[in-house]
Design an enzyme around this catalytic site. Structure first.
Site, mmCIF file in Angstrom:
data_model
loop_
_atom_site.group_PDB
_atom_site.id
_atom_site.type_symbol
_atom_site.label_atom_id
_atom_site.label_comp_id
_atom_site.label_asym_id
_atom_site.label_seq_id
_atom_site.Cartn_x
_atom_site.Cartn_y
_atom_site.Cartn_z
ATOM 1 N N GLU A 12 0.811 -1.218 0.000
ATOM 2 C CA GLU A 12 0.000 0.000 0.000
ATOM 3 C C GLU A 12 0.849 1.275 0.000
ATOM 4 O O GLU A 12 0.346 2.344 -0.353
ATOM 5 C CB GLU A 12 -0.963 -0.023 1.202
ATOM 6 C CG GLU A 12 -2.044 -1.092 1.016
ATOM 7 C CD GLU A 12 -2.903 -1.336 2.260
ATOM 8 O OE1 GLU A 12 -4.058 -1.749 2.087
ATOM 9 O OE2 GLU A 12 -2.416 -1.152 3.393
ATOM 10 N N ASP A 196 -11.704 -6.721 -3.113
ATOM 11 C CA ASP A 196 -12.500 -7.964 -3.065
ATOM 12 C C ASP A 196 -13.900 -7.617 -2.564
ATOM 13 O O ASP A 196 -14.154 -6.472 -2.205
ATOM 14 C CB ASP A 196 -11.830 -8.975 -2.117
ATOM 15 C CG ASP A 196 -11.713 -8.431 -0.709
ATOM 16 O OD1 ASP A 196 -10.678 -7.829 -0.398
ATOM 17 O OD2 ASP A 196 -12.680 -8.558 0.062
HETATM 18 N N1 ADE Z 1 -9.273 -5.531 3.397
HETATM 19 C C1 ADE Z 1 -9.471 -5.846 2.098
HETATM 20 N N2 ADE Z 1 -10.408 -6.788 1.976
HETATM 21 C C2 ADE Z 1 -10.837 -7.088 3.235
HETATM 22 C C3 ADE Z 1 -11.784 -7.991 3.751
HETATM 23 N N3 ADE Z 1 -12.489 -8.797 2.952
HETATM 24 N N4 ADE Z 1 -11.951 -8.032 5.095
HETATM 25 C C4 ADE Z 1 -11.227 -7.221 5.904
HETATM 26 N N5 ADE Z 1 -10.312 -6.363 5.450
HETATM 27 C C5 ADE Z 1 -10.105 -6.290 4.133
#
Ligand code: ADE
Length: 239
Positions: A12, A196
């Site tokens: 990041e 995601d």
């Molecule tokens: N950061 C990116 N994706 C995530 C997720 N599914 N749960 C928690 N933190 C995240």
């Protein structure tokens, strides 16, 4: 004016370190901090490591030790709001801690006595972000970000958090960073690009899209640094 830019993972902050100048690495409290300059603005960049404990520590150090006046967080998140697709940007209008739970004592989810369920972001930084998005024609959504010390990869858990907190996205550091900044009166802005959808494919998607989404967020944050520089009068008084 000195601006902190914090991420949670090395991926990041790598796109930030590629674009800043005069980098000086400083070791402090078992972590690395990078003092640098971007377009004439002093910045301090770091990744905290994942989760609320590490991000609380790093945010505190950026404010108390490095004396940063503003804190910008850049990173990735899982989408809850169906409008958010992989690579889309969301900023926190407000943040909550979804796994803070003393409901057994009759308190609401995410609440502890003398605390608050939601921490609200700095309105001036939100206006600056909106200006950057409109100038660059970038889709930017504001919403509620839910933070917790868990990677969410289940539709059921995701829906539970969505329902309890009206959350649009989920991640693991925003609320703790926001709480530190709010406590010290330091304006903050939490930006996330979607990696995601916090469902059963989440760990696969996260690995696949982490770098690309992290760069989308980092590029936007650097645009904001430039815009902050041009509007720095509005930050003369800490808000
Ligand atoms: N950061 C990116 N994706 C995530 C997720 N599914 N749960 C928690 N933190 C995240």
């Amino acid at each position: 004016m000195k601006i902190a830019i914090l991420g949670a993972m090395v991926e990041e902050i790598e796109p930030l370190l590629e674009k800043v100048e005069n980098i000086k690495k400083i070791e402090y409290a078992k972590n690395s901090y990078y003092e640098a300059v971007y377009k004439g603005v002093e910045v301090v960049i770091a990744y905290s490591k994942i989760g609320c404990v590490y991000s609380t520590l790093s945010a505190t150090i950026l404010i108390e030790h490095f004396k940063c006046d503003i804190l910008l967080f850049s990173g990735v998140a899982g989408a809850i709001n169906k409008e958010l697709k992989i690579g889309d940007l969301i900023y926190a209008k407000r943040l909550c801690k979804h796994d803070l739970d003393i409901t057994a004592f009759g308190h609401p989810p995410g609440f502890v006595p003398e605390g608050k369920v939601y921490v609200y972001s700095d309105k001036r930084l939100i206006e600056i972000a909106k200006r950057v998005a409109s100038k660059k024609n970038i889709k930017l959504i504001g919403g509620t970000i839910a933070t917790g010390d868990q990677f969410i990869s289940s539709e059921e858990k995701k829906q539970e958090i969505a329902k309890k907190f009206e959350a649009d996205a989920i991640e693991m550091e925003g609320y703790s960073v926001a709480l530190v900044c709010d406590s010290f009166g330091v304006p903050f802005f939490i930006l996330r690009a979607i990696s995601d959808s916090a469902n059963m494919d989440a760990s696969f998607d996260f690995d696949k899209f982490l770098e690309k989404s992290a760069k989308i967020s980092a590029d936007f944050i650097l645009e904001m640094v430039e815009e902050i520089k041009n509007s720095k009068d509005i930050f003369e008084q800490k808000g």
